[in-house]
Design an enzyme around this catalytic site. Structure first.
Site, mmCIF file in Angstrom:
data_model
loop_
_atom_site.group_PDB
_atom_site.id
_atom_site.type_symbol
_atom_site.label_atom_id
_atom_site.label_comp_id
_atom_site.label_asym_id
_atom_site.label_seq_id
_atom_site.Cartn_x
_atom_site.Cartn_y
_atom_site.Cartn_z
ATOM 1 C CG HIS A 195 -10.491 11.459 53.672
ATOM 2 N ND1 HIS A 195 -9.648 10.383 53.508
ATOM 3 C CD2 HIS A 195 -11.686 10.944 54.045
ATOM 4 C CE1 HIS A 195 -10.307 9.257 53.751
ATOM 5 N NE2 HIS A 195 -11.547 9.566 54.071
ATOM 6 N N GLY A 223 -4.704 3.293 43.762
ATOM 7 C CA GLY A 223 -3.734 3.684 44.781
ATOM 8 C C GLY A 223 -4.273 3.891 46.175
#
Ligand code: OAD
Length: 232
Positions: A104, A177
């Site tokens: 990202h 996570g």
């Protein structure tokens, strides 16, 4: 050495003090994701986007890699490790991970609005603003404006293909996570071969296929447990 591919999300940096997105108090509770992290949002209000990522950079300079980031570096003694991260922070690199692929984008980088291959690591002498903060007035040495080097919603994820190739070669695949809610990143798990051992560390795990070994712990504790399991 066997290939260990680790796919991380915001949760691995939570214990370093970096906000996650979808937990209680997470970033998307306080900001409208479509305003600060979408292509349309950037076209509508670039000032807001510059300010948002300036704040994230300041937050990042105060953070340090935690035991989970460092644990993944330790695993390089035993495996050929590749980290694929959805995170835009640089905590894996600062911990010392050798191979990090950002899906990202990267918070500490900006790129030219006109020539997207011109990417600048902040702080950068080639920019009119020489610190960590940028604005709609920041220009590069060619006089072109810049934008955060972040993949906004509605934009392509150019590193997804190399990430799939890495996942497909995994002997061990570990997810840490992440809510596994943002695609295509969430789909990476499906590219791991059926023969791969798969682990998922998250105190509040999303639902995953039954062959995945879930470690429902925070990243620092979970990575410690993972190291024990993988190296015994
Ligand atoms: P989320 O905020 O969606 O999820 C964070 C995950 O971390 C949750 O599953 C938590 O249970 C977990 N978590 C919280 N504390 C943890 C800890 N100490 N140790 C381990 N896990 C913990 O973040 P992501 O899934 O990474 O994209 O979000 C994916 C993408 O959505 C981000 O990359 C970002 C966002 O919109 C863009 O901005 C393009």
């Amino acid at each position: 050495m066997k290939n260990l591919v680790i796919s991380t999300g915001a949760g691995i940096s939570a214990e370093s003090g970096i906000s996650t997105f979808r937990d209680a108090g997470g970033l998307w509770e306080n900001y409208d994701v479509m305003e600060v992290a979408s292509h349309e949002g950037f076209l509508r209000n670039p000032d807001l986007i510059h300010r948002f990522y300036n704040q994230r950079r300041i937050e990042l300079t105060k953070a340090k890699p935690n035991a989970a980031h460092l644990g993944l570096v330790e695993l390089e003694k035993y495996f050929n490790v590749n980290v694929i991260t959805q995170n835009v922070d640089n905590l894996h690199e600062r911990a010392g991970s050798s191979n990090v692929l950002h899906l990202h984008g990267e918070l500490m980088k900006v790129r030219s609005l006109r020539h997207e291959e011109r990417v600048y690591e902040l702080p950068c002498n080639l920019l009119s603003d020489k610190g960590l903060e940028t604005s709609t007035h920041t220009v590069d040495a060619y006089g072109d404006g810049v934008r955060p080097h972040i993949v906004f919603f509605g934009e392509d994820v150019p590193n997804f293909e190399p990430a799939c190739r890495l996942a497909a070669q995994a002997h061990v695949f570990v997810v840490i996570g992440t809510t596994l809610s943002v695609y295509p990143a969430a789909a990476l798990l499906r590219y791991a071969p059926a023969s791969a051992q798969v682990y998922y560390i998250d105190p509040n795990p999303a639902s995953v296929p039954s062959h995945v070994h879930v470690i429902a712990k925070k990243a620092t504790e979970g990575v410690k447990e993972l190291i024990q399991m993988l190296t015994k």
